[in-house]
Design a protein around this motif. Structure first.
Motif, PDB file in Angstrom:
ATOM      1  N   THR A 156      -3.493 -23.002 -12.739  1.00  0.00           N
ATOM      2  CA  THR A 156      -3.918 -22.325 -13.980  1.00  0.00           C
ATOM      3  C   THR A 156      -5.373 -22.559 -14.172  1.00  0.00           C
ATOM      4  N   GLY A 157      -6.097 -21.498 -14.368  1.00  0.00           N
ATOM      5  CA  GLY A 157      -7.473 -21.435 -14.596  1.00  0.00           C
ATOM      6  C   GLY A 157      -7.858 -20.195 -15.430  1.00  0.00           C
ATOM      7  N   TYR A 158      -9.269 -20.149 -15.576  1.00  0.00           N
ATOM      8  CA  TYR A 158      -9.878 -18.800 -16.171  1.00  0.00           C
ATOM      9  C   TYR A 158     -10.063 -17.819 -14.967  1.00  0.00           C
ATOM     10  N   PRO A 159      -9.327 -16.571 -15.034  1.00  0.00           N
ATOM     11  CA  PRO A 159      -9.404 -15.782 -14.108  1.00  0.00           C
ATOM     12  C   PRO A 159     -10.544 -15.393 -13.499  1.00  0.00           C
ATOM     13  N   SER A 160     -11.128 -15.328 -12.410  1.00  0.00           N
ATOM     14  CA  SER A 160     -12.294 -14.534 -11.625  1.00  0.00           C
ATOM     15  C   SER A 160     -11.799 -13.078 -11.295  1.00  0.00           C
ATOM     16  N   LYS A 161     -10.560 -13.071 -10.913  1.00  0.00           N
ATOM     17  CA  LYS A 161     -10.140 -11.663 -10.548  1.00  0.00           C
ATOM     18  C   LYS A 161      -8.523 -11.516 -11.175  1.00  0.00           C
ATOM     19  N   VAL A 162      -8.335 -10.432 -11.746  1.00  0.00           N
ATOM     20  CA  VAL A 162      -7.052 -10.123 -12.266  1.00  0.00           C
ATOM     21  C   VAL A 162      -6.432  -8.767 -11.544  1.00  0.00           C
ATOM     22  N   PRO A 163      -5.218  -9.252 -10.817  1.00  0.00           N
ATOM     23  CA  PRO A 163      -4.929  -8.115 -10.150  1.00  0.00           C
ATOM     24  C   PRO A 163      -4.301  -6.879 -10.966  1.00  0.00           C
ATOM     25  N   SER A 164      -3.747  -5.769 -10.295  1.00  0.00           N
ATOM     26  CA  SER A 164      -3.096  -4.945 -10.993  1.00  0.00           C
ATOM     27  C   SER A 164      -1.519  -5.336 -11.193  1.00  0.00           C
ATOM     28  N   ALA A 165      -1.023  -4.535 -11.904  1.00  0.00           N
ATOM     29  CA  ALA A 165       0.611  -4.867 -12.076  1.00  0.00           C
ATOM     30  C   ALA A 165       1.357  -4.353 -10.931  1.00  0.00           C
ATOM     31  N   PRO A 166       2.139  -5.229 -10.384  1.00  0.00           N
ATOM     32  CA  PRO A 166       3.267  -4.731  -9.603  1.00  0.00           C
ATOM     33  C   PRO A 166       4.208  -3.754 -10.248  1.00  0.00           C
ATOM     34  N   LYS A 167       4.748  -3.063  -9.577  1.00  0.00           N
ATOM     35  CA  LYS A 167       5.785  -1.952 -10.262  1.00  0.00           C
ATOM     36  C   LYS A 167       6.792  -2.587 -10.602  1.00  0.00           C
ATOM     37  N   ARG A 168       7.410  -1.859 -11.878  1.00  0.00           N
ATOM     38  CA  ARG A 168       8.577  -2.392 -12.530  1.00  0.00           C
ATOM     39  C   ARG A 168       9.616  -1.438 -12.400  1.00  0.00           C
ATOM     40  N   ARG A 169      10.948  -2.075 -12.444  1.00  0.00           N
ATOM     41  CA  ARG A 169      12.054  -1.177 -12.502  1.00  0.00           C
ATOM     42  C   ARG A 169      12.011  -0.415 -13.899  1.00  0.00           C
ATOM     43  N   GLU A 170      12.415   0.874 -14.112  1.00  0.00           N
ATOM     44  CA  GLU A 170      12.392   1.539 -15.460  1.00  0.00           C
ATOM     45  C   GLU A 170      13.411   0.782 -16.191  1.00  0.00           C
ATOM     46  N   ILE A 171      13.291   0.991 -17.465  1.00  0.00           N
ATOM     47  CA  ILE A 171      14.361   0.410 -18.266  1.00  0.00           C
ATOM     48  C   ILE A 171      15.812   1.066 -18.265  1.00  0.00           C
ATOM     49  N   ALA A 172      15.923   2.393 -17.858  1.00  0.00           N
ATOM     50  CA  ALA A 172      16.933   3.020 -17.838  1.00  0.00           C
ATOM     51  C   ALA A 172      17.792   2.475 -16.577  1.00  0.00           C
ATOM     52  N   GLU A 173      17.040   1.915 -15.699  1.00  0.00           N
ATOM     53  CA  GLU A 173      17.603   1.386 -14.249  1.00  0.00           C
ATOM     54  C   GLU A 173      18.345   0.142 -14.541  1.00  0.00           C
ATOM     55  N   PHE A 174      17.964  -0.791 -15.302  1.00  0.00           N
ATOM     56  CA  PHE A 174      18.502  -2.031 -15.704  1.00  0.00           C
ATOM     57  C   PHE A 174      19.312  -2.375 -16.923  1.00  0.00           C
ATOM     58  N   VAL A 175      19.118  -1.247 -17.646  1.00  0.00           N
ATOM     59  CA  VAL A 175      19.863  -1.236 -19.111  1.00  0.00           C
ATOM     60  C   VAL A 175      21.088  -0.653 -19.106  1.00  0.00           C
ATOM     61  N   HIS A 176      22.163  -0.989 -20.003  1.00  0.00           N
ATOM     62  CA  HIS A 176      23.303  -0.366 -19.858  1.00  0.00           C
ATOM     63  C   HIS A 176      24.112  -0.594 -21.174  1.00  0.00           C
ATOM     64  N   LYS A 177      24.739   0.503 -21.621  1.00  0.00           N
ATOM     65  CA  LYS A 177      25.104   0.561 -23.023  1.00  0.00           C
ATOM     66  C   LYS A 177      26.534   0.082 -23.009  1.00  0.00           C
ATOM     67  N   ASN A 178      26.799  -1.044 -23.831  1.00  0.00           N
ATOM     68  CA  ASN A 178      28.299  -1.415 -24.105  1.00  0.00           C
ATOM     69  C   ASN A 178      28.929  -2.013 -22.555  1.00  0.00           C
ATOM     70  N   ARG A 179      28.899  -1.262 -21.637  1.00  0.00           N
ATOM     71  CA  ARG A 179      29.384  -1.666 -20.425  1.00  0.00           C
ATOM     72  C   ARG A 179      28.514  -1.457 -19.155  1.00  0.00           C
ATOM     73  N   PHE A 180      28.657  -2.114 -18.001  1.00  0.00           N
ATOM     74  CA  PHE A 180      27.704  -1.855 -16.675  1.00  0.00           C
ATOM     75  C   PHE A 180      27.865  -0.417 -16.503  1.00  0.00           C
ATOM     76  N   SER A 181      26.669   0.337 -16.398  1.00  0.00           N
ATOM     77  CA  SER A 181      26.669   1.747 -15.983  1.00  0.00           C
ATOM     78  C   SER A 181      27.054   2.604 -16.844  1.00  0.00           C
ATOM     79  N   GLY A 182      26.973   2.030 -18.078  1.00  0.00           N
ATOM     80  CA  GLY A 182      27.089   2.875 -19.411  1.00  0.00           C
ATOM     81  C   GLY A 182      25.901   3.491 -19.668  1.00  0.00           C
ATOM     82  N   ALA A 183      25.977   4.885 -20.250  1.00  0.00           N
ATOM     83  CA  ALA A 183      24.738   5.645 -20.251  1.00  0.00           C
ATOM     84  C   ALA A 183      23.801   5.075 -21.572  1.00  0.00           C
ATOM     85  N   LEU A 184      22.774   5.017 -21.450  1.00  0.00           N
ATOM     86  CA  LEU A 184      21.952   4.635 -22.637  1.00  0.00           C
ATOM     87  C   LEU A 184      21.948   5.593 -23.607  1.00  0.00           C
TER      88      LEU A 184
END
Lengths: 184, 184
Positions: A156-184
Motif C-alpha cells: 500500500t502506498g501513494y500511487p506513482s502510476k495508476v493503470p487503466s481498468a481491466p475489462k469487466r463482465r457486463e451486468i447482464a452476463e452475471f445477473v439473473h432474475k429469480n433463477r439462474f439464466s432468468g432474463a433481466l
C-alpha cells in the motif's frame, strides 16, 4: 451515483508508489476499516501484521514466485499489510464445521480486504491484493503461530502510476432474475 | 474521518425491513458494486441471482435450519441476492490450483459481498449476509448448474429496525507491527 460507487470504480491494482510515508492517522483508519467489517457470527478471525521494516518487506517479497512482477512492490511500498486469520472460527459453531465449505476464513478475509482497500482509495492510496505466494513461507516470516494462516498481502502506498481498468463482465452476463439464466 | 469509514461503522446486520420496493436505479448500483469489485486475476467468478418472486424467496427460506431467525427476513425483504460462484476460476491458473487454499471463490465472494453491502448502506438500505444454510438446496432452488456453488444469500431492504453494533476486538488486539505480537 454515490461517491462510494465512484470509489469502487476508480480503485485499481496499484503497483507503483511514491516515496512518501502513510500518516499514522490514515493507517489507523485503514485498521478501523478492518475492525468494522462484518464477519461470520461476529467471530472477527482477522490478524493484521503491518510491515514497514524494509528487511521484512524484502523477506516477504521472496515468498513470491521468481519473476512475479509484484516482488518489487513489496520493497517500494511504504507499508505491506499481511492479512492473517485464525482457523476454525469463521464457519464454525462449537468447534464444528457448519456448511459444506468448511472454514470460511477466506470469505471474511475477502470482506475485510475490500474494506481496507476502499478506505485506502478514499485517502488517495493505492493497493494491490497479492494472493499468489508461498503462504507457509510468509507465515514463518511474520511468525504467525499454529492455528493461523496468512491469506493475502497488500502492498500500500501513494500511487506513482495508476493503470487503466481491466475489462469487466457486463451486468447482464452475471445477473439473473429469480433463477439462474432468468432474463433481466 | 472519511464518509466511507462512517458507512463502515454504521453498517449493521439488518433483519427487519419496511414494505417498500428498491428502485431499479438503486438495484443497478448494487450490481455495479459487484461488477467493479476486484477478483483473483480479474476472473470475476460471481453470478448474482436477484430474487423478488415471493414463492422463490419462501423456498430459499426453507434452506435455513429450523428455528433460524433469518427465515422471516427472506419473506419480508423486497429483494434477496443469491451470490453464486463459478468454481475452478479464482485461485486457479490453467485449471491448476496455485496455492494451498485451493479454490479462492469464497475470498472473491467476500470482496463483492462487502462492495454490495456498503453500497446498499450508502443508499439507506439494510442487508444481512446469510452463510448458514443448505447451500446445495439453495443451488437447486435457483437452478445453478454443476461447476457453480451458492456461497451466501443477502436479504436486502429499507430497515424498519436497526440493531446496535456487536462488540469489536480492539485494534491493539489484532494488529501487530512487523511481526506477529510485535508491539504497536
Amino acid at each position: 451515483m454515490s461517491d462510494l460507487l465512484n470509489l469502487l470504480k476508480e480503485r485499481r491494482s496499484v503497483r507503483n508508489y511514491e516515496e512518501k510515508a502513510i500518516p499514522e492517522s490514515v493507517l489507523n483508519e485503514l485498521l478501523e476499516a478492518v475492525q468494522w467489517s462484518p464477519s461470520w457470527a461476529n467471530t472477527q478471525c482477522w490478524e493484521v501484521v503491518v510491515v514497514e521494516d524494509p528487511a521484512i518487506k524484502e523477506e516477504l517479497s521472496q515468498t513470491l514466485a521468481k519473476g512475479n512482477p509484484a516482488k518489487k512492490n513489496f520493497v517500494q511500498a511504504p507499508v505491506v499489510f499481511v492479512l492473517g486469520a485464525k482457523l476454525k472460527s469463521s464457519g464454525y459453531y462449537k468447534d464444528q464445521v457448519t456448511t459444506k465449505f468448511g472454514d470460511w476464513f477466506l470469505f471474511d478475509m475477502g470482506i475485510c480486504t475490500q474494506s481496507l482497500c476502499l478506505t485506502a482509495q478514499a485517502h488517495g492510496l493505492g493497493t494491490v491484493i497479492v494472493g499468489l505466494f508461498d503462504q507457509d513461507a510468509a507465515k514463518r516470516v511474520v511468525g504467525l503461530p499454529d492455528g493461523y494462516e496468512v491469506a493475502t498481502m497488500i502492498p500500500t502506498g501513494y500511487p506513482s502510476k495508476v493503470p487503466s481498468a481491466p475489462k469487466r463482465r457486463e451486468i447482464a452476463e452475471f445477473v439473473h432474475k429469480n433463477r439462474f439464466s432468468g432474463a433481466l
